[in-house]
Design a protein around this motif. Sequence first.
Motif, short mmCIF file in Angstrom:
data_model
loop_
_atom_site.label_atom_id
_atom_site.label_comp_id
_atom_site.label_asym_id
_atom_site.label_seq_id
_atom_site.Cartn_x
_atom_site.Cartn_y
_atom_site.Cartn_z
N HIS A 78 -0.94 6.86 2.44
CA HIS A 78 -2.75 6.18 2.62
C HIS A 78 -2.69 5.29 4.15
N PHE A 79 -1.64 4.44 4.08
CA PHE A 79 -1.96 3.24 5.11
C PHE A 79 -1.97 4.08 6.45
N ASP A 102 0.93 -0.97 -0.41
CA ASP A 102 0.40 0.25 0.24
C ASP A 102 0.84 1.22 -0.25
#
Length: 288
Positions: A140-141, A136
Motif C-alpha cells: 500500500h505504501f 502500514d
Amino acid sequence: MRNFSETLYDAYAQEFRVDELLHEVKTDHQHLVIFKNVIFGRVMALDGIVQTTEKDEFIYHEMMSHVPILAHGNVESVLIVGGGDGGMLREVCRHDTVRRVTQVEIDQAVIDMCRRYLPGHSAGAYDDPRAEIVIDDGIHFVRETQQRFDVIISDSTDPIGPGEALFTESFYAACRKCLNPGGILVTQNGVAFHQMDEIRQTGEHLESLFGDWHFYTAAVPSYVGGAMYFAWATDEPRHRRTDIATLRERYRKSGITTRYYNPEIHFSAFALPQYVLEAVGKSDNEYL
C-alpha cells in the motif's frame, strides 16, 4: 515450550532447543515468539518461521544494506519495507551519506517486542533523527507514496501471510516507480535449494520491469539449506559492474566496520551456481 520446530517446509524442518521462552503473542497480523537458545542466542520467529537470531543476524543485514548502498555510491535516501527487528535500519544508518530512511512495517508489535527483547538488532537506530517509521502495509505504501528513494530494501518474511504480497509483480512495479533514476531494489528471496520456484518467479517479474536484474548470495546459518538469495534490480547496469577497487575505496571512505561484508565478498556474491543460472534463465555470470 521445550523445542521449537520450524514450519516453513512440509517435509523438512530445523529444530531449536528453547532454553528460555521470553515472549509469545498473537498480534493483529501474526504469531510472534522470542526465545533463548544456547547456540543462536535470542531467536525470533513469526508464524512458525525463524526470522532472525542474535548470533548470525549481522550476515543478513550487512549484505542486504551495504551491497546496494556501496554499489550505488551516492545514496541519500533509503526505503526499508519490513525489517521490524531493526537490524536493517541499524546498518543503513551507519552510512553518514544517507540523509533520510523510511521504514514501513506492517506490525507495530514486532518493533516493540524487538526493541525490548532484541535491543542489539536496532542498537538505537529507531532513535536516529533521519529515520521515519511508518506502520502500514508495504505494498500500500509503495503504491501511494510520492517519495522517491535511491535504494529500496524489501526485508520481508517469506511469501506466506503478510509477506505474500511483497513477492508479486505489482509490488516490484510499485517499487520501480518509487526509485530515483539509477536506484536499486534488493529483496530477500529465500534459500534457492528449497525455494527455487520463488526465485524463478521473482526473476520473471524483475526481467519484465528492470533493465538489469540478478541475484546475489550469503550463507546465513539459521536459514538452513544452503545460501540465502537476494534479488537485485535496477535500470543502471553499471552498479552491478562496480569494480573491486572502487568498492574498496567507497568502503574505506564509509568508515564502517563490518563482520561479514567486505568488497571481495560483495563482488563474488553475484557469482551464481550453474543450476540456479539455468533455473532463472541466465546463460552465465555476466559482468563478472
